[in-house]
Design an enzyme around this catalytic site. Structure first.
Site, PDB file in Angstrom:
ATOM      1  N   TYR A   1      -0.613  -2.493   0.270  1.00  0.00           N
ATOM      2  CA  TYR A   1       0.288  -1.721   1.130  1.00  0.00           C
ATOM      3  C   TYR A   1       0.345  -2.291   2.545  1.00  0.00           C
ATOM      4  O   TYR A   1      -0.692  -2.442   3.196  1.00  0.00           O
ATOM      5  CB  TYR A   1      -0.201  -0.275   1.171  1.00  0.00           C
ATOM      6  CG  TYR A   1       0.496   0.617   2.164  1.00  0.00           C
ATOM      7  CD1 TYR A   1       1.738   1.164   1.875  1.00  0.00           C
ATOM      8  CD2 TYR A   1      -0.092   0.917   3.387  1.00  0.00           C
ATOM      9  CE1 TYR A   1       2.376   1.995   2.783  1.00  0.00           C
ATOM     10  CE2 TYR A   1       0.536   1.742   4.302  1.00  0.00           C
ATOM     11  CZ  TYR A   1       1.771   2.278   3.994  1.00  0.00           C
ATOM     12  OH  TYR A   1       2.402   3.097   4.895  1.00  0.00           O
TER      13      TYR A   1
ATOM     14  N   ASN B   1      -6.614  -6.208   2.368  1.00  0.00           N
ATOM     15  CA  ASN B   1      -5.932  -5.129   3.098  1.00  0.00           C
ATOM     16  C   ASN B   1      -6.781  -3.867   3.006  1.00  0.00           C
ATOM     17  O   ASN B   1      -6.292  -2.793   2.725  1.00  0.00           O
ATOM     18  CB  ASN B   1      -4.545  -4.900   2.483  1.00  0.00           C
ATOM     19  CG  ASN B   1      -3.697  -3.928   3.279  1.00  0.00           C
ATOM     20  OD1 ASN B   1      -3.484  -4.105   4.464  1.00  0.00           O
ATOM     21  ND2 ASN B   1      -3.214  -2.900   2.612  1.00  0.00           N
TER      22      ASN B   1
ATOM     23  N   SER C   1      -5.734  -1.843   0.215  1.00  0.00           N
ATOM     24  CA  SER C   1      -6.177  -2.356  -1.081  1.00  0.00           C
ATOM     25  C   SER C   1      -6.601  -3.811  -0.942  1.00  0.00           C
ATOM     26  O   SER C   1      -6.399  -4.436   0.095  1.00  0.00           O
ATOM     27  CB  SER C   1      -5.049  -2.258  -2.113  1.00  0.00           C
ATOM     28  OG  SER C   1      -4.578  -0.930  -2.244  1.00  0.00           O
TER      29      SER C   1
ATOM     30  N   SER D   1      -8.068   2.956  -1.748  1.00  0.00           N
ATOM     31  CA  SER D   1      -7.907   1.515  -1.914  1.00  0.00           C
ATOM     32  C   SER D   1      -7.670   1.170  -3.377  1.00  0.00           C
ATOM     33  O   SER D   1      -8.355   1.664  -4.263  1.00  0.00           O
ATOM     34  CB  SER D   1      -9.156   0.788  -1.401  1.00  0.00           C
ATOM     35  OG  SER D   1      -8.968  -0.607  -1.420  1.00  0.00           O
ATOM     36  N   GLY D   2      -6.701   0.298  -3.607  1.00  0.00           N
ATOM     37  CA  GLY D   2      -6.477  -0.236  -4.939  1.00  0.00           C
ATOM     38  C   GLY D   2      -7.136  -1.594  -5.047  1.00  0.00           C
ATOM     39  O   GLY D   2      -6.678  -2.556  -4.428  1.00  0.00           O
TER      40      GLY D   2
END
Length: 364
Positions: free
Chosen positions: A130, A202, A237, A275-276
């Site tokens: 993102y 990120n 993420s 977070s991914g």
């Protein structure tokens, strides 16, 4: 400046010549970067594309596997990798709201390269993080032309890092983040294979940042955070792509992908709900896999394969963890100051500031 240029060595392994994912023979990386104003909106985004072999991916598939540490992220094409264990397309990384157009463009490129597209289908792997604090993410400014540009720019040399490609608008440990890369080459007695990593970083909180085990983030808190009045530190993420020329089978690729978690943890990440954290590993060590062209009538009934014996796989795991750790630090060090549309600074972390913080922790 990269970590090793500053005298910071992470782990015990030896980097490849470029200390990048492109140290794995055949792997190519290309970026398309958008840094402009469009209709009065700040656009800071892009596409990063990884080609797994020197040839066309569907004609030279790789075994692959993936791992999800935290699932607040998205990716296309992973279910087929889970089922078949094969990577048959290039990989792409972009922002959260542009996965669809990147996927569709990669499909169109496959279609246009086929003599008879009626007998083939593909499900490209596209992953995201993102960038909405620095980029007009709702504007969906990525178009087919940017995927084509990233494809055209793909090369096997040094990998651009920082605010490029999909990493253009990313924030890591409250500093400017983005693309980072690193590699490790095993000694001959351990197989001589290379493990290369590319991250789109990120994620992470400032106070938890560690470099070579030293808690440097605690000594960097006086630097203004972009999350002081907006968002939550650690939101975001990380995508990790691991490549190796070792002959791994799909389940071994999955095991290799899991070790990305260790590298992230060593730098102080991996604990956020928002977070991914998605990781994919592919292996080019088996060179004669059948083409993923399901209309062909000349495919063999069976294929001879090689595999690393599990008793000798641990050095690959160590190499992956170290390369992920170093790639994240390289991503942060490559970042430069960037401001949000409303003027909030996302600071880059320069090398001398990092070194001073490390000395305060007792490093050297």
């Amino acid at each position: 400046m990269r970590a090793r240029q500053l005298g910071i060595t992470l782990g015990l392994g030896t980097p490849g010549e470029l200390n990048a994912i492109t140290d794995v023979p055949g792997v190519r990386v290309g970026h398309s970067t958008l840094k402009e104003q469009i209709d009065g909106k700040q656009v800071r985004t892009g596409v990063t594309l990884i080609q797994p072999r020197a040839g066309t991916a569907r004609l030279q598939p790789c075994f692959a596997g993936y791992h999800v540490l935290n699932g607040n992220g998205d990716a296309t094409g992973l279910e087929w990798i889970s089922e078949a264990g094969l990577l048959t397309t290039p990989l792409a990384i972009t922002n959260t709201h542009s996965i669809g157009i990147v996927r569709d463009t990669l499909i169109a490129l496959e279609r246009d390269s086929l003599a008879d597209p009626a007998v083939y289908w593909c499900m490209p792997v596209v992953m995201e993080t993102y960038d909405g604090l620095l980029n007009d993410i709702w504007g969906q400014h990525i178009g087919p032309e940017h995927v084509l540009q990233a494809m055209a720019n793909a090369e096997s040399g040094p990998v651009q890092e920082g605010a490029v490609g999909g990493g253009t608008g990313m924030i890591c440990h409250e500093f400017k983040g983005g693309i980072g890369s690193a590699s490790r080459k095993l000694p001959a007695e351990q197989g001589g294979w290379t493990v290369g990593v590319l991250v789109q970083a990120n994620h992470g909180k400032r106070q938890e940042l560690r470099v070579d085990g030293y808690p440097v983030g605690r000594h960097l808190m006086e630097i203004a955070s972009p999350f002081a009045d907006r968002g939550t530190p650690g939101m975001g993420s990380i995508v990790v792509i691991i490549a190796t020329d070792a002959p791994l089978l799909p389940h071994q690729c999955q095991r290799l992908a899991q070790r990305a978690s260790i590298g992230i943890a060593r730098t102080g990440g991996g604990t956020e709900d928002s977070s991914g954290d998605l990781f994919l590993a592919f292996a080019t060590g088996n060179h004669d896999l059948p083409p993923a062209d399901y209309g062909r009538k000349d495919l063999p009934l069976s294929t001879a394969l090689n595999m690393v014996n599990n008793d000798h796989i641990s050095p690959l795991f160590s190499a992956a963890a170290e390369a992920v750790e170093e790639a994240i630090i390289n991503a942060i060090l490559a970042g430069e100051d960037m401001t949000t549309a409303d003027g909030v600074l996302v600071p880059g972390l320069d090398g001398q500031t990092l070194l001073e913080a490390m000395r305060q922790t007792g490093w050297r």
